[in-house]
Design a protein around this motif. Structure first.
Motif, PDB file in Angstrom:
ATOM      1  N   ILE A  23      41.546  40.112  46.518  1.00  0.00           N
ATOM      2  CA  ILE A  23      41.273  41.553  46.594  1.00  0.00           C
ATOM      3  C   ILE A  23      40.756  41.932  47.982  1.00  0.00           C
ATOM      4  N   LEU A  24      39.804  41.149  48.472  1.00  0.00           N
ATOM      5  CA  LEU A  24      39.221  41.474  49.778  1.00  0.00           C
ATOM      6  C   LEU A  24      40.229  41.245  50.904  1.00  0.00           C
ATOM      7  N   ILE A  42      37.562  33.536  39.460  1.00  0.00           N
ATOM      8  CA  ILE A  42      36.844  34.687  40.032  1.00  0.00           C
ATOM      9  C   ILE A  42      36.805  34.585  41.560  1.00  0.00           C
ATOM     10  N   ARG A  43      36.572  33.386  42.060  1.00  0.00           N
ATOM     11  CA  ARG A  43      36.504  33.195  43.513  1.00  0.00           C
ATOM     12  C   ARG A  43      37.866  33.495  44.166  1.00  0.00           C
ATOM     13  N   THR A  66      37.105  29.101  35.062  1.00  0.00           N
ATOM     14  CA  THR A  66      36.879  30.550  35.117  1.00  0.00           C
ATOM     15  C   THR A  66      36.189  30.938  36.422  1.00  0.00           C
ATOM     16  N   ALA A  67      35.218  30.139  36.834  1.00  0.00           N
ATOM     17  CA  ALA A  67      34.506  30.422  38.089  1.00  0.00           C
ATOM     18  C   ALA A  67      35.454  30.366  39.283  1.00  0.00           C
ATOM     19  N   LEU A  68      36.345  29.392  39.267  1.00  0.00           N
ATOM     20  CA  LEU A  68      37.315  29.291  40.359  1.00  0.00           C
ATOM     21  C   LEU A  68      38.253  30.500  40.365  1.00  0.00           C
ATOM     22  N   GLN A  77      40.259  35.356  42.877  1.00  0.00           N
ATOM     23  CA  GLN A  77      40.531  36.792  42.684  1.00  0.00           C
ATOM     24  C   GLN A  77      39.772  37.630  43.716  1.00  0.00           C
ATOM     25  N   THR A  78      38.508  37.278  43.953  1.00  0.00           N
ATOM     26  CA  THR A  78      37.710  38.004  44.952  1.00  0.00           C
ATOM     27  C   THR A  78      38.373  37.893  46.325  1.00  0.00           C
TER      28      THR A  78
END
Lengths: 176, 99
Positions: free
Chosen positions: B82-83, B75-76, B71-73, B78-79
């Motif tokens: 998006i950026l 989010i990274r 899950t942490a990976l 996905q961030t």
């Protein structure tokens, strides 16, 4: 540099502690995001402290995730989380103490992170959330775009809300 | 690299290193390989960012703390996506621009 932050920089990083990650694994993110009790707590935090953003933030090993939030916009709202090195909440997780920032541009732990330099966060107060096994899994926090002096009354309100959030999270946890 | 936020693109190597901080290098490699195979990628194939997300999705389905790291990976990644899209928006073709 605050003493809490100095302490957090020493020894093995609790972010990679297996016991803490196991406590996080007992939490169902979808269930938390739908939970009405936690929703109300997050909303109350923003209302009571009169700040635009409040979060229930879970700090994982390399990212933080926001299963519940109020007032987020821009890329943070889309991502519902961020890399952990940009996290304010990580300081509360490492120190196991409330982390309070009245002017992020002046605070050594956060002044250089993109959420301050690029995204305009200026004030923050977060209270640790403790899992049943004693590990700190995240925070209940409030955030604002302006400098803010947090009074003892403010922090007492936030602590009480975080106590309620902790109890609810512990009730929802499903041991493996 | 996302210049505005000084964020490096997640890679297979960085993902395995992150897992290794919790379980050690050898177990990290084995765990990653299991997730990689579950996502349908052959040994040695280079992974794109989308591929990496597919492996992270598999990892996030694993039981226990390995799932948390997946899950942490996610989010990274996905961030970063998006950026990256903010910093390098998809180019419109000239025909559309002329309209």
């Amino acid at each position: 540099m605050s003493s809490d932050f100095q302490q957090a920089e020493q020894g093995p990083d609790v972010l990679h502690d297996r016991k803490r990650l196991e406590a996080l694994a007992e939490l169902d993110l979808d269930e938390i995001s739908r939970d009405g009790t936690l929703r109300r707590i997050v909303d109350e935090a923003a209302d009571e402290l009169d700040l635009p953003v409040s979060l229930l933030s879970l700090v994982l090993d390399q990212s933080q995730i926001f299963p519940l939030s109020r007032g987020l916009n821009g890329w943070l709202a889309e991502a519902q989380g961020s890399p952990v090195e940009w996290s304010f909440c990580v300081n509360a997780v490492r120190s196991e103490l409330p982390f309070v920032v009245e002017d992020a541009r002046e605070h050594p732990a956060v002044k250089n992170i993109p959420l301050v330099e690029q995204d305009g966060i200026r004030c923050y107060a977060g209270i640790p959330l403790r899992a049943r096994n004693g590990s700190i899994v995240g925070t209940l926090c409030v955030i604002g775009p302006e400098e803010r002096i947090f009074t003892e009354d403010d922090l007492q309100i936030l602590r009480q809300l975080a106590d309620r959030a902790t109890r609810r999270i512990q009730d929802l946890a499903k041991p493996a | 690299m996302i210049r505005s936020h000084n964020l490096a693109q997640p890679t297979e190597t960085s993902a395995i290193e992150s897992i290794g901080r919790v379980v050690g290098v050898e177990q990290a490699k084995a765990t990653w390989q299991r997730a990689r195979e579950s996502a349908g990628f052959q040994n040695g194939a280079t992974l794109s960012l989308s591929d990496l997300m597919s492996v992270a999705d598999e990892l996030a389905r694993f039981d226990g703390f390995i799932g948390v790291m997946g899950t942490a990976l996610r989010i990274r990644i996905q961030t970063y996506r998006i950026l990256d899209e903010q910093e390098n928006p998809p180019q419109q073709n000239s025909a559309q621009t002329d309209l």
